[in-house]
Design an enzyme around this catalytic site. Sequence first.
Site, PDB file in Angstrom:
ATOM      1  N   VAL A  12       0.828  -1.201   0.000  1.00  0.00           N
ATOM      2  CA  VAL A  12       0.000   0.000   0.000  1.00  0.00           C
ATOM      3  C   VAL A  12       0.865   1.255   0.000  1.00  0.00           C
ATOM      4  CG1 VAL A  12      -1.730   1.321   1.286  1.00  0.00           C
ATOM      5  CG2 VAL A  12      -1.929  -1.167   1.132  1.00  0.00           C
ATOM      6  N   VAL A  30      11.584   4.284   6.582  1.00  0.00           N
ATOM      7  CA  VAL A  30      11.894   2.917   6.177  1.00  0.00           C
ATOM      8  C   VAL A  30      12.844   2.286   7.189  1.00  0.00           C
ATOM      9  CG1 VAL A  30      11.538   3.400   3.726  1.00  0.00           C
ATOM     10  CG2 VAL A  30      13.813   3.677   4.724  1.00  0.00           C
ATOM     11  N   ALA A  70       3.183  -1.805   9.753  1.00  0.00           N
ATOM     12  CA  ALA A  70       2.602  -2.646  10.808  1.00  0.00           C
ATOM     13  C   ALA A  70       3.266  -4.008  10.780  1.00  0.00           C
ATOM     14  CB  ALA A  70       1.097  -2.803  10.600  1.00  0.00           C
ATOM     15  N   TYR A 140      -3.690 -10.154  15.213  1.00  0.00           N
ATOM     16  CA  TYR A 140      -3.513  -8.976  14.358  1.00  0.00           C
ATOM     17  C   TYR A 140      -4.702  -8.030  14.495  1.00  0.00           C
ATOM     18  CZ  TYR A 140      -3.247  -6.243  10.027  1.00  0.00           C
ATOM     19  OH  TYR A 140      -3.214  -5.225   9.110  1.00  0.00           O
ATOM     20  N   GLY A 189      -4.314 -23.550 -15.084  1.00  0.00           N
ATOM     21  CA  GLY A 189      -5.449 -24.403 -15.405  1.00  0.00           C
ATOM     22  C   GLY A 189      -5.709 -25.497 -14.390  1.00  0.00           C
TER      23      GLY A 189
END
Length: 318
Positions: A12, A30, A70, A140, A189
Amino acid sequence: MRILITGATGFVGSALCNRLEESAALRIAVRGPIDAALRGRCEVAHATLDPAQDWSQALDGIAIVIHCAARVHVMNDDAADPLREFRRINVDGTLQLARQAAAAGVTRFVFISSIKVNGESTAPGQPFTAQQAPAPIDPYGVSKWEAEQQLRKLSAETGMEVVIIRPALVYGPGVKANFLNMMKWLYRGVPLPLGAIHNKRSLVALENLVDLIVTCIDHPRAANQTFLVSDGEDLSTTGLLRRMSRALGKRPRLLPVPAWMLETAAKALGKQSIAQRLCGSLQVDIAHTRERLGWTPPVSVDAALQKTAQHFLEQQKQ
């Protein structure tokens, strides 16, 4: 307006950076090294969600925080005490950032939560709403709900506006985990016993989620609100597989096995959670989001699936 985005290298967060890089002054938080291209597009601050993290440098001059980072939900968590670890990062780490943001003069804190705060499933025709009492089940979801509560309390104490967004399952170009596995099965498939599932599940395209986040940056009616977000069109598992197959240019091989048979087999194998995700419903009512913000999902389900499939097909050629 200067914006700090956490989790900027994630699914995101990276899409959000791409959307905002030309219209806002961005700083990203970061944990580790990043590629030179991203570093050249925005300011970089190195930080983690450790509860002892000093965010002063990252927050200097910031008006808006968008908190995407998170400890995420994982299928096979190997932590000795998963809930404790989720709380350490998603609750304590988030509150450390939020407290320092308020003290630094941040005016709005946008928190990307999860629909798991509401619960794991819905009864037919009874979608989750933003107003109903949360009922998280897994660690969570519990940690995200506890973080939401602490953020609301902090907002009341400091005046910093908090916006909470609870997305349904997010998909889009570069999606991982179960959605990626589904595309691989369809592409190859593989026969799937999922041709007679009549549940209803809400999803949200990455592009739609990012659009809502951007809307919440400065919309005056977003302040101190909780918004659920989806594409506005619910799909059955069978319907999703058929439409994803069409986007991939493949003919689905779906066997019409009744849901009750799949659920019985899953129970015998101790895989009830998998059966619940495949056969159960999880619907989201986004009426409050639409009405409060005057917002509507800009991308249709089929257009989003097409973009997701195109990216997947391009990766198969490499």
